[in-house]
Design an enzyme around this catalytic site. Structure first.
Site, short mmCIF file in Angstrom:
data_model
loop_
_atom_site.label_atom_id
_atom_site.label_comp_id
_atom_site.label_asym_id
_atom_site.label_seq_id
_atom_site.Cartn_x
_atom_site.Cartn_y
_atom_site.Cartn_z
CE LYS A 82 -80.75 -78.34 -65.85
NZ LYS A 82 -80.86 -78.09 -64.42
CE1 TYR A 111 -88.60 -72.34 -62.74
CE2 TYR A 111 -87.80 -71.04 -64.59
CZ TYR A 111 -87.56 -71.82 -63.47
OH TYR A 111 -86.26 -72.09 -63.11
CG HIS A 150 -86.21 -73.92 -53.35
ND1 HIS A 150 -87.02 -73.04 -54.03
CD2 HIS A 150 -85.71 -73.24 -52.29
CE1 HIS A 150 -87.01 -71.86 -53.41
NE2 HIS A 150 -86.21 -71.95 -52.36
N PRO A 205 -81.91 -68.87 -69.79
CG PRO A 205 -82.36 -66.80 -68.83
CD PRO A 205 -82.00 -67.44 -70.12
CE1 TYR A 258 -85.73 -75.42 -62.88
CE2 TYR A 258 -85.34 -76.15 -60.62
CZ TYR A 258 -85.55 -75.13 -61.54
OH TYR A 258 -85.55 -73.83 -61.11
#
Ligand code: RFL
Ligand code: PHB
Length: 388
Positions: free
Chosen positions: A295, A199, A72, A291, A383
């Site tokens: 990580k 998100y 991604h 979550p 990220y």
């Protein structure tokens, strides 16, 4: 039995460490309480950092991940109808890999026998002894027989509820933040609603659209801790996801029967130091992150990287300082991931105690992120994973 390193727990941390030590010619035995099927039945992480992918490459166990995993380039933060796209590839030159924890665990499990990695499943009453001495041991029962493994070191890779951290509780400090909600997750064999993760912070609460493949979706919403899984028949959950993810995503949601549904409470937790005597903790045994930042598994992998480095230095160069330095090295990265996971959780969830001011802060932060390349870069580099 006698070995160099007795590893407790055959989750991703324990299996990765076992394979890495084996590749260096260091003997180890992995002890797991559950059966292989039980371990594979736990649906958890889905997003891998380059560090985690790199360890699988180093072991030559990356073929299926490369064939079936989904690289991604970006993910999205949504607030109402606004989407802020975090262009990971453009901002950092790196990607993340969407490949389930179940699959990575399966790859490590399947390779164990061929590589001579001994994993003992169904080990009951695992107990650690003499961790402060140079000759610690682990006792357990299997098929009603009491057994013992003498080792030079013990690696505690037995997750948040295992016995390893318990064995050194009086020797360190716990840092903890418990959140007033959990994530209700659903896994279904339907195509994802979007090719990138979303998100979402909606007035009704958090939602995440994720996936395992082009034909398998993983979604989450946050729910109060008092909620039970029976309160959420599939239709109710699909309806709620459509509202929270916003009209654009909702238009593309394909619903279907759940193949797994569970609620996981959110927690931030660190136990420090991560070593006492000859016991080294790795992964969830030492720390938990909510979550939101994806990580947990990745931190387990970076702990294992540092633990392996320290154990190799000890066994090959008799370097005791490397063992003594393990905790500081691992914790430096752990705390940064704790911060990132906590701040993304803060930004993307509606906390029951929050008022208008806290909500205004979330909106202002999202506005800032939407318009600042610097802010997006900061999120992106966390990220994709900070360097080890
Ligand atoms: P695990 O996976 O818990 O494995 C520990 C193993 O130890 C065994 N064990 C024992 N063995 C012998 N004797 C005993 N007494 C024992 N007690 C326990 C257990 O049976 C188990 O097999 O810990 P490990 O290896 O440290 O791995 C950590 C990860 O599992 C965890 O951090 C992640 O799943 C967290 N996580 C995510 N991490 C990511 O990097 N990316 C993600 O996208 C992501 N999403 C998630 C997540 C965790 C979630 N839940 C359910 C907590 C999403 C969710 C919903
Ligand atoms: C998942 O796909 O299970 C997943 C993805 C991203 C997260 C957490 C979980 O932040």
């Amino acid at each position: 039995m006698r070995t160099d390193v007795a590893i407790i727990g055959a989750g991703p941390a324990g299996l990765l460490l076992g394979h890495l030590l084996g590749a260096e010619g260091i003997a180890c035995v992995v002890l797991e309480r559950q059966t292989p099927d039980y371990v594979l039945g736990r649906i958890r992480a889905g997003v891998l950092e380059q560090v985690t992918v790199g360890l699988m490459e180093r072991l030559g166990l990356d073929a299926r991940m490369k064939a079936e995993g989904l690289p991604h380039d970006a993910f999205n933060l949504a607030d109402g109808e606004r989407y802020v796209r975090i262009d990971l590839a453009g901002l950092t030159g790196q990607q993340v890999m969407v490949y389930g924890q179940t699959e990575i665990t399966r790859d490590l499990m399947n390779a164990a026998k061929g590589r001579g990695l001994e994993v003992i499943y169904g080990a009951g009453d695992v107990a650690l002894h003499d961790i402060e001495s140079g000759a610690p041991c682990v006792t357990f029962t299997r098929d009603g027989v009491h057994q013992r493994i003498d080792a030079r070191f013990i690696a505690g890779c037995d997750g948040f509820h295992g016995p390893s951290r318990q064995a050194m509780l009086g020797q360190g400090r716990e840092y903890e933040r418990v959140y007033p909600f959990g994530w209700l997750g659903i896994l279904a064999d339907v195509p994802p609603c979007n090719h990138e993760l979303i998100y979402a912070n909606h007035e009704r609460g958090f939602a995440l659209a994720s996936m395992r493949s082009e034909t398998r979706s993983r979604y989450y919403i946050d729910v109060p801790l008092t909620e039970r899984i029976e309160d959420w028949p599939d239709e109710r959950l699909w309806d709620e996801l459509a509202i929270r993810l916003g009209p654009e995503a909702a238009a593309n949601i394909v619903s279907g029967p759940s193949i797994e549904k569970s609620i996981a409470p959110l927690r931030s937790y660190v136990f420090a130091p991560m070593r006492h005597g000859n016991l080294l903790l790795c992964g969830d045994a030492a720390h938990i992150v909510p979550p939101t930042g994806a990580k947990g598994l990745n931190l387990a992998a970076s702990d294992v990287h540092y633990a392996c480095e320290a154990l190799v230095a000890f066994f090959k160069q008799n370097d005791r300082d490397a063992i003594d330095g393990y905790s500081d090295k691992a914790l430096a990265r752990v705390w940064k991931s704790e911060r990132f996971s906590w701040s993304l959780t803060r930004l993307m969830h509606r906390f029951p105690e929050d008022g208008a001011f806290e909500r205004a802060m979330q909106v202002a932060e999202l506005d800032y992120i939407a318009t600042s390349r610097a802010a997006q870069t900061s999120i992106a580099e966390n990220y994709v994973g900070l360097p080890v």
